[in-house]
Design a protein around this motif. Structure first.
Motif, mmCIF file in Angstrom:
data_model
loop_
_atom_site.group_PDB
_atom_site.id
_atom_site.type_symbol
_atom_site.label_atom_id
_atom_site.label_comp_id
_atom_site.label_asym_id
_atom_site.label_seq_id
_atom_site.Cartn_x
_atom_site.Cartn_y
_atom_site.Cartn_z
ATOM 1 N N LEU A 15 0.828 -1.213 0.000
ATOM 2 C CA LEU A 15 0.000 0.000 0.000
ATOM 3 C C LEU A 15 0.859 1.257 0.000
ATOM 4 O O LEU A 15 1.949 1.299 0.562
ATOM 5 C CB LEU A 15 -0.970 0.004 1.186
ATOM 6 N N ARG A 16 0.320 2.255 -0.677
ATOM 7 C CA ARG A 16 0.947 3.581 -0.689
ATOM 8 C C ARG A 16 0.181 4.487 0.266
ATOM 9 O O ARG A 16 -1.050 4.451 0.270
ATOM 10 C CB ARG A 16 0.849 4.214 -2.090
ATOM 11 N N GLU A 17 0.890 5.285 1.028
ATOM 12 C CA GLU A 17 0.194 6.264 1.844
ATOM 13 C C GLU A 17 -0.563 7.206 0.902
ATOM 14 O O GLU A 17 -0.098 7.510 -0.189
ATOM 15 C CB GLU A 17 1.182 7.021 2.735
ATOM 16 N N LYS A 33 8.838 -7.780 -2.070
ATOM 17 C CA LYS A 33 8.526 -6.472 -1.503
ATOM 18 C C LYS A 33 9.719 -5.517 -1.560
ATOM 19 O O LYS A 33 9.600 -4.387 -2.059
ATOM 20 C CB LYS A 33 8.045 -6.633 -0.050
ATOM 21 N N ASN A 35 10.142 -1.970 -3.878
ATOM 22 C CA ASN A 35 10.460 -0.642 -3.348
ATOM 23 C C ASN A 35 11.820 -0.152 -3.846
ATOM 24 O O ASN A 35 12.004 1.038 -4.117
ATOM 25 C CB ASN A 35 10.409 -0.650 -1.814
ATOM 26 N N LEU A 41 11.367 1.121 -7.403
ATOM 27 C CA LEU A 41 10.720 2.443 -7.416
ATOM 28 C C LEU A 41 11.713 3.535 -7.018
ATOM 29 O O LEU A 41 11.775 4.600 -7.647
ATOM 30 C CB LEU A 41 9.515 2.448 -6.463
ATOM 31 N N LEU A 80 8.584 8.875 -12.398
ATOM 32 C CA LEU A 80 9.617 9.594 -13.134
ATOM 33 C C LEU A 80 9.463 11.099 -12.910
ATOM 34 O O LEU A 80 9.810 11.892 -13.772
ATOM 35 C CB LEU A 80 9.537 9.269 -14.625
ATOM 36 N N ARG A 81 8.936 11.477 -11.749
ATOM 37 C CA ARG A 81 8.823 12.907 -11.449
ATOM 38 C C ARG A 81 10.081 13.341 -10.719
ATOM 39 O O ARG A 81 10.346 12.919 -9.588
ATOM 40 C CB ARG A 81 7.584 13.196 -10.594
ATOM 41 N N GLY A 129 13.251 14.398 -4.421
ATOM 42 C CA GLY A 129 13.521 13.002 -4.102
ATOM 43 C C GLY A 129 12.524 12.357 -3.174
ATOM 44 O O GLY A 129 11.544 12.955 -2.755
ATOM 45 N N PHE A 130 12.815 11.102 -2.866
ATOM 46 C CA PHE A 130 11.867 10.304 -2.082
ATOM 47 C C PHE A 130 12.179 10.356 -0.594
ATOM 48 O O PHE A 130 13.326 10.479 -0.176
ATOM 49 C CB PHE A 130 11.831 8.855 -2.573
ATOM 50 N N GLY A 131 11.103 10.258 0.195
ATOM 51 C CA GLY A 131 11.230 10.141 1.643
ATOM 52 C C GLY A 131 10.212 9.146 2.136
ATOM 53 O O GLY A 131 9.789 8.258 1.391
ATOM 54 N N CYS A 157 9.242 4.166 4.126
ATOM 55 C CA CYS A 157 9.453 2.907 3.404
ATOM 56 C C CYS A 157 10.662 2.934 2.479
ATOM 57 O O CYS A 157 11.646 2.248 2.731
ATOM 58 C CB CYS A 157 8.196 2.552 2.619
ATOM 59 N N LEU A 158 10.621 3.699 1.390
ATOM 60 C CA LEU A 158 11.687 3.588 0.393
ATOM 61 C C LEU A 158 13.085 3.806 0.988
ATOM 62 O O LEU A 158 13.984 2.978 0.749
ATOM 63 C CB LEU A 158 11.461 4.542 -0.791
ATOM 64 N N ASP A 178 13.986 0.902 3.298
ATOM 65 C CA ASP A 178 13.986 -0.407 2.637
ATOM 66 C C ASP A 178 15.217 -0.612 1.767
ATOM 67 O O ASP A 178 15.777 -1.714 1.734
ATOM 68 C CB ASP A 178 12.709 -0.594 1.808
ATOM 69 N N PHE A 194 6.049 13.958 3.597
ATOM 70 C CA PHE A 194 6.961 13.419 2.576
ATOM 71 C C PHE A 194 6.294 13.300 1.225
ATOM 72 O O PHE A 194 6.954 13.160 0.209
ATOM 73 C CB PHE A 194 7.552 12.080 3.022
ATOM 74 N N LYS A 195 4.961 13.385 1.212
ATOM 75 C CA LYS A 195 4.201 13.378 -0.046
ATOM 76 C C LYS A 195 2.826 13.945 0.246
ATOM 77 O O LYS A 195 2.418 14.001 1.412
ATOM 78 C CB LYS A 195 4.111 11.966 -0.621
HETATM 79 C C1 UGA Z 1 5.941 3.048 -0.977
HETATM 80 C C2 UGA Z 1 5.594 2.176 -2.186
HETATM 81 O O1 UGA Z 1 5.222 3.005 -3.281
HETATM 82 C C3 UGA Z 1 4.448 1.228 -1.851
HETATM 83 O O2 UGA Z 1 4.166 0.378 -2.949
HETATM 84 C C4 UGA Z 1 4.861 0.386 -0.637
HETATM 85 O O3 UGA Z 1 3.837 -0.516 -0.248
HETATM 86 C C5 UGA Z 1 5.161 1.315 0.517
HETATM 87 O O4 UGA Z 1 6.235 2.203 0.141
HETATM 88 C C6 UGA Z 1 5.561 0.478 1.701
HETATM 89 O O5 UGA Z 1 6.641 -0.121 1.654
HETATM 90 O O6 UGA Z 1 4.767 0.311 2.626
HETATM 91 P P1 UGA Z 1 4.904 5.283 0.075
HETATM 92 O O7 UGA Z 1 6.044 5.268 1.045
HETATM 93 O O8 UGA Z 1 3.527 5.540 0.577
HETATM 94 O O9 UGA Z 1 4.823 3.867 -0.711
HETATM 95 O O10 UGA Z 1 5.242 6.416 -0.970
HETATM 96 P P2 UGA Z 1 5.471 6.535 -2.549
HETATM 97 O O11 UGA Z 1 4.220 6.888 -3.218
HETATM 98 O O12 UGA Z 1 6.227 5.366 -3.033
HETATM 99 O O13 UGA Z 1 6.411 7.818 -2.592
HETATM 100 C C7 UGA Z 1 7.692 7.786 -1.945
HETATM 101 C C8 UGA Z 1 8.417 9.067 -2.139
HETATM 102 O O14 UGA Z 1 8.852 9.194 -3.479
HETATM 103 C C9 UGA Z 1 7.633 10.341 -1.825
HETATM 104 O O15 UGA Z 1 8.461 11.200 -1.064
HETATM 105 C C10 UGA Z 1 7.357 10.938 -3.189
HETATM 106 O O16 UGA Z 1 7.255 12.332 -3.154
HETATM 107 C C11 UGA Z 1 8.582 10.492 -3.976
HETATM 108 N N1 UGA Z 1 8.380 10.409 -5.433
HETATM 109 C C12 UGA Z 1 7.476 9.552 -5.947
HETATM 110 C C13 UGA Z 1 9.147 11.187 -6.273
HETATM 111 O O17 UGA Z 1 10.004 11.974 -5.823
HETATM 112 N N2 UGA Z 1 8.978 11.092 -7.634
HETATM 113 C C14 UGA Z 1 8.077 10.241 -8.175
HETATM 114 O O18 UGA Z 1 7.978 10.177 -9.411
HETATM 115 C C15 UGA Z 1 7.307 9.452 -7.311
#
Ligand code: UGA
Length: 438
Positions: A150-152, A209, A213, A216, A255-256, A260-262, A265-266, A269, A327-328
């Motif tokens: 699941l995604r938040e 799993k 992650n 992604l 691909l946005r 970056g990601f926070g 999870c990611l 993981d 974080f999102k």
């Molecule tokens: C992530 C995975 O997408 C889920 O499939 C997984 O189940 C979950 O971790 C988990 O392990 O429980 P989540 O942490 O809710 O879900 O967030 P994402 O939607 O993956 O986004 C992660 C981060 O990446 C955010 O900070 C978002 O802003 C960033 N992001 C996402 C980007 O910078 N660019 C993008 O193109 C997409």
């Protein structure tokens, strides 16, 4: 089916309410009395669209309740472990203490016909160690591994309508049949909807799993690395993402480019995956994930540097408005949030930072008392020398650049999420900068 879920955080509470909503009878267990009381009163402890409604409906149906008391666990036939596996404080590995504690709490109440289902994200090999733990305690209960995806922000939808369901089954045929029967009953409505089921052994299910992650995370860091090259050449990363995303082998999602990601999870993981690879003697196999992490961390510092330049080289006594802390969007989760990292760093260097977030203001106040918090973007931006858009909430995308210009000191926008239309903001008199776009 009568099930317990252990851990009523993000994953467990959504899972418990979702399973009750499709007809199962669910007991949600947690050691946190206040959390249990809130959930029993229909009060969510986090921001998640659609969760409050499904929680209240499930409580009203009488099929869902939460408790700290394990005494009635023996009346249930399946037990789903949904606890967190955060990064260890002193290493890159995952902290499994909650997973072990969850199993240990269940063990005294398990019958041999019971099935324990693991949904937490764990390093490969954990399920095997849980089976050993069960047997060492004299339990013949069956273990299945069934990771969540699941995604938040989409947690309810992802739980009830997943892209796929993964079954990690034990090697012995009897245990595998028992585990499969329980999972098939749990997810009967999803199987009817023809959701694909992918089956493997424990190690495979665990690795699905962390592989997903990590992939992604890699996709995001890839496009962010390309953004760096775009900035050096005048190319536009969003056009590149659109063009390569039209190749269906690549796909347009994740691909946005930006800061970056926070999240919970990611980041943890990929680090836990690297740490586990090291333990398994295959460090080099995942060496690229180190660079994925590095690229990601550099994005945040890059935005801090862009801000310093925008302010003429010094942060001291400058007013900086920060739009976003989560974080999102559609989440109040600030774990490993790039937005909060940037806001804190800039504040630490002497700027007066005012943060606003539609859902996470309370977390900013609790976690970073040095940051000022405003109710909305217009209040945060009052007299600002620069405005930073760091979480792409819809209400920030909908901002009126003309009205916002009326309140700021200097109309300079740095869009860390490439969420705004450059032409519209420039036409309204703003200096507009984004990430990897001219
Ligand atoms: C992530 C995975 O997408 C889920 O499939 C997984 O189940 C979950 O971790 C988990 O392990 O429980 P989540 O942490 O809710 O879900 O967030 P994402 O939607 O993956 O986004 C992660 C981060 O990446 C955010 O900070 C978002 O802003 C960033 N992001 C996402 C980007 O910078 N660019 C993008 O193109 C997409």
């Amino acid at each position: 089916m009568r099930i317990t879920t252990v851990g009523c955080g993000y994953l467990g509470a959504v899972y418990a309410a979702s399973m009750a909503s499709i007809g199962h009878e669910v007991l949600g267990l947690d050691i946190d009395q206040a959390k249990v009381e809130n959930l029993n009163a229909g009060i969510s402890t986090f921001h998640e669209p659609g969760f409050d409604k499904i929680l209240q409906e499930a409580l009203e149906s009488g099929r869902l309740r939460f408790s700290t008391d394990y005494l009635s666990v023996s009346e249930y036939e399946a037990h789903v472990i949904c606890v967190g596996t955060p990064q260890q404080i002193d290493s890159a590995g995952a902290d499994l203490s909650y997973v072990y504690a969850a199993l240990d709490s269940l063990i005294p109440y398990l019958d041999d016909s019971d099935v324990v289902v693991g949904r937490s994200t764990v390093p490969v090999g954990t399920a095997a160690s849980l089976v050993e733990r069960l047997r060492a305690a004299g339990s013949n209960a069956t273990l299945a591994w069934n990771p969540e995806f699941l995604r938040e922000g989409f947690a309810v939808k992802d739980t009830l309508h997943p892209d796929r369901i993964v079954y990690g089954l034990p090697e012995d045929p009897g245990g595998a049949a028992r585990a499969r029967a329980v999972l098939d009953t749990l997810y009967a409505s999803m199987l009817e909807a023809e959701t694909p089921v992918v089956t493997g052994n424990f190690a495979t299910a665990e690795l699905v799993k962390v592989s997903a992650n990590s992939f992604l995370a890699t996709k995001i860091s890839f496009i962010n690395a390309v953004a760096d090259v775009c900035e050096a050449t005048g190319a536009d990363v969003s056009v590149i993402a659109e063009a390569i995303g039209l190749d269906d082998r690549i796909g347009p999602k994740f691909l946005r480019a930006g800061i970056g990601f926070g999240g919970g999870c990611l980041p943890k993981d990929i680090r836990a995956f690297m740490a586990r690879a090291g333990e398994l003697g295959v460090t080099e196999a995942l060496g690229f994930l180190r660079e994925v992490d590095n690229v990601n961390n550099r994005r945040r510092d890059h935005l801090v540097n862009m801000t310093r330049h925008a302010l003429g080289g010094s942060f001291t006594s400058k007013r900086v408005a920060v739009l976003g802390a989560a974080f999102k969007p559609d989440s109040d989760d600030t774990r490993q949030s790039p937005a909060l990292y940037i806001a804190s760093k800039i504040s630490g260097r002497g700027a007066n930072v005012v943060v606003t977030d539609p859902a996470a203001n309370h977390r900013v106040q609790a976690e970073r008392p040095n940051l000022a918090v405003a109710d909305d973007a217009y209040e945060a931006a009052e007299s600002a020398d620069v405005v930073l858009l760091l979480t792409e909430w819809q209400e920030f995308k909908d901002l009126d650049p003309v009205r916002l210009r009326g309140v700021v000191g200097t109309p300079h926008m740095i869009d860390g999420r490439n969420a705004l239309d450059p032409a519209r903001w420039r036409a309204a008199g703003w200096t507009y900068q984004s990430m990897g776009r001219p």
